[in-house]
Design a protein around this motif. Structure first.
Motif, mmCIF file in Angstrom:
data_model
loop_
_atom_site.group_PDB
_atom_site.id
_atom_site.type_symbol
_atom_site.label_atom_id
_atom_site.label_comp_id
_atom_site.label_asym_id
_atom_site.label_seq_id
_atom_site.Cartn_x
_atom_site.Cartn_y
_atom_site.Cartn_z
ATOM 1 N N GLU A 175 71.175 11.805 35.576
ATOM 2 C CA GLU A 175 71.022 11.893 34.095
ATOM 3 C C GLU A 175 70.264 10.839 33.296
ATOM 4 O O GLU A 175 69.615 11.151 32.419
ATOM 5 N N ARG A 178 66.366 10.850 33.104
ATOM 6 C CA ARG A 178 65.748 11.497 32.017
ATOM 7 C C ARG A 178 64.710 10.434 31.219
ATOM 8 O O ARG A 178 63.743 10.761 30.699
ATOM 9 N N TRP A 204 62.178 17.358 35.239
ATOM 10 C CA TRP A 204 61.627 16.333 34.430
ATOM 11 C C TRP A 204 60.785 15.170 35.162
ATOM 12 O O TRP A 204 60.433 14.193 34.526
ATOM 13 N N SER A 231 61.984 22.862 28.993
ATOM 14 C CA SER A 231 62.042 21.683 28.479
ATOM 15 C C SER A 231 60.863 20.903 27.805
ATOM 16 O O SER A 231 60.888 20.090 26.993
ATOM 17 N N ALA A 242 68.304 13.328 23.812
ATOM 18 C CA ALA A 242 67.933 12.175 24.587
ATOM 19 C C ALA A 242 68.519 10.868 23.690
ATOM 20 O O ALA A 242 68.743 11.123 22.271
#
Length: 368
Positions: A175, A178, A204, A231, A242
């Protein structure tokens, strides 16, 4: 005492403990050198017992606390893998400046999880990175590193194949990837990576890492394509969840780190290059402002300018060699949406400039 002196031939046989204790209480430089050689001889001989006498422990601690830097550095190197050294001494060395602490942080079997957690809290970023690289790092410490979320430290942890990272810890690292691009490569190749987490990260990462994931796992690209498109749409429309670029908490953490490094005399020009290579533009801003005696606002103004001239002068004032600046500028632009721009002539090709003149030129550009 010089490094050459510290590398004098070892004693033929370890000296008696009373002799060493007498040397430990003698403040002269000659006694310090003889004491160091005596301790090294004991290290080479390796005491057969797993416990040191209180007298010998006192000698080690006296030497570590009173000796100059090169003496402590040699001690750390010699005791890095010793299982008989005084734990108190190893902890003192672990909190010393990084060049002294590195050997014991990397290898000492006497450092327990609680000791390492203390170093994570009290010491510098370099200490934290060294702990993250430590072979067979325990799960408690790995979790603490992940909790802190420091990009350079979690990246070092991701490269550490022997660290005890739980599945939940690995999920959290995925995670974090990202926003921390440097995590993606090592996580893709991590031995504990699962197909489910790889499919999540696939959304990503770049083309090269996607291929790497496909080669390792049975990832159905056709099913992931709609997720990737969503995305991209979310990122362009500003709906992607984010951590914001201007995170006040991260800004404050980086400011405090720079202040601490400067207060301890560890903030140098090389740290600027390191910050950019670790993709930490905010840390670079605070470090450059501190090293050059400039305001953070003026450094940010230079980073957003049409020309790289002001930024060059700021870097030169902070001690960055002009030969290093072109490569540094390229990396900065990659992190800063292509800024500063390329207007004007490359002033760094005109010849050397003193730090004082560079600072004066920088202020003339940003304050004029």
């Amino acid at each position: 005492m010089t490094v050459a002196q510290l590398r004098s031939p070892p004693l033929a046989s370890p000296p008696a403990i009373p002799d060493l204790l007498a040397l430990a209480r003698n403040p002269s430089s000659e006694a310090r050198e003889r004491l160091l050689l005596g301790v090294i001889a004991l290290c080479d001989a390796r005491p057969p017992s797993g416990e040191l006498s209180p007298v010998l422990t006192e000698i080690f601690l006296t030497l570590a606390k009173q000796a100059e830097r090169e003496v402590r550095k040699v001690l750390s190197q010699r005791l890095a893998q010793a299982d008989w050294a005084p734990p108190a001494l190893i902890n003192v060395l672990a909190l010393d400046e990084i060049e002294i602490a590195r050997p014991v942080l990397a290898a000492s079997p006497l450092l327990q999880d609680d000791d390492l957690l203390r170093v994570l809290v009290e010491a510098t970023l370099e200490h934290q990175i060294e702990i993250a690289r430590r072979p067979n790092l325990g799960g408690r410490v790995a979790d603490a590193i992940i909790d802190r979320g420091e990009p350079a430290t979690v990246t070092a942890l991701a490269f550490n194949r022997t660290a005890e990272i739980s599945l939940e810890g690995l999920r959290r690292l995925v995670e974090q990837s990202r926003r921390v691009a440097a995590l993606r490569g090592p996580l893709t190749r991590h031995p504990r990576m699962t197909e489910q987490l790889a499919a999540q990260m696939y959304q990503w990462v770049g083309a090269a890492l996607r291929q790497s994931i496909c080669d390792r796992f049975q990832v159905d690209e056709t099913k992931l394509a709609p997720l990737i498109e969503q995305s991209v749409y979310d990122a362009r429309s500003g709906t992607l969840v984010a951590i914001p670029a201007n995170d006040p908490d991260r800004d404050e953490m980086e400011r405090r780190l720079v202040t601490k490094l400067q207060a301890s005399g560890q903030l140098r020009a090389g740290y600027l290059v390191r910050a950019i290579r670790e993709r930490r533009l905010g840390l670079f801003v605070y470090a450059l402002a501190a090293l050059g005696g400039f305001s953070v606002a003026h450094i940010r103004e230079a980073l957003a300018a049409r020309s790289p001239e002001a930024l060059f002068y700021a870097c030169a004032a902070a001690g960055v060699d002009r030969a290093v600046y072109p490569a540094l500028l390229t990396e900065i632009r990659l992190l800063n949406d292509g800024l500063p721009g390329d207007a004007g002539a490359p002033v760094w090709t005109r010849g050397s400039i003193s730090a004082t003149s560079a600072a004066r030129s920088f202020r003339a550009l940003v304050e004029g």
